[in-house]
Motif scaffolding. Structure first.
Motif: not given
Length: 259
Positions: A74-89
């Motif tokens: 009924e409930y779902t968490w939708i997660i991107d742990p790091i959006d923009g991984t290329a930037n972050y790296s």
């Protein structure tokens, strides 16, 4: 279900962000140079899933890393742990932790934390959108004075030509273009009036789901490339704008170039 306080989700996201604040991480390719994952992506996701499962027992998860797809609840968490991984790296300080809670067919709570900028966006269904505690709203700029955030389909370069045509045609009619390299922060920037338009040819749910609620609660509008409602658990193209009139104009440009 007891009411989940947005402050509890924000606190979990802040704690997860501490795992990003290091330059000691491994980088692996998922599908060539353009699609990578760092060990910190995995660490952040594992922390979020553990803490959010405790916060809301029995909930499902739809996450970017490690093929975590369980949307039967009924409930779902939708997660991107790091959006923009290329930037972050590459130490480009434009990436975000994205956490959205879907109830049935709609998003009900969202947090997008642009960590290095210290910008915490959040929203609850029917309760408005906020940045660092201040309520935000889209701008009222017309199409001709709009800035569009966009990107080419970096994971699907076979769409380069059609994306380019859409971007060029829009550029001729709006003010300017921006490309920051992370979808969720860009949609949040639209929500607070830094830009007015958004286009990407193909995104995964974790790229846009959390930010979509922040935008709509700030008065903005979204659709897929066919001017239909966004599917929250499927890959899709995303169009967004500060108002219906500007969205219709963007939809017309896309429709013309998809023929």
């Amino acid at each position: 279900m007891e009411e989940i306080r947005i402050e509890s989700v924000i606190d979990i996201v802040r704690k997860a962000a501490e795992l990003m604040k290091t330059d000691l991480f491994d980088i692996q390719q998922k599908d060539g140079f353009s699609n990578i994952v760092t060990s910190n992506d995995v660490a952040v996701q594992n922390f979020l899933c553990k803490e959010l499962a405790l916060l809301l027992p029995g909930s499902g998860f739809l996450c970017e890393e490690e093929d975590m797809i369980d949307t039967s609840h009924e409930y779902t968490w939708i997660i991107d742990p790091i959006d923009g991984t290329a930037n972050y790296s590459r130490d480009i300080q434009h990436s975000a932790i994205c956490v959205g809670l879907k109830h049935g067919s709609e998003m009900v709570k969202s947090v997008v934390y642009v960590v290095m900028a210290g910008e915490m966006f959040w929203a609850e269904k029917g309760r408005g959108a906020f940045l660092n505690g201040r309520q935000i709203h889209v701008s009222d700029r017309p199409f001709a004075n709009s800035i569009m955030c966009t990107a080419l389909a970096v994971y699907h370069k076979e769409y380069t030509d059609v994306c380019s045509r859409i971007i060029v045609d829009t550029f001729k009619r709006c003010n300017d273009i921006r490309r920051f390299g992370a979808a969720a922060p860009e949609i949040c920037y639209l929500a607070m009036g830094r830009c007015e338009l958004y286009f990407e040819y193909l995104l995964s749910p974790w790229d846009f789901a959390a930010a979509s609620l922040i935008l709509t609660e700030a008065g903005g509008v979204l659709s897929n490339l066919q001017a239909e409602e966004l599917p929250l658990t499927q890959p899709t193209g995303v169009l967004a704008a500060n108002n219906e009139e500007n969205l219709r104009t963007l939809q017309e440009i896309v429709k013309h170039n998809l023929k």
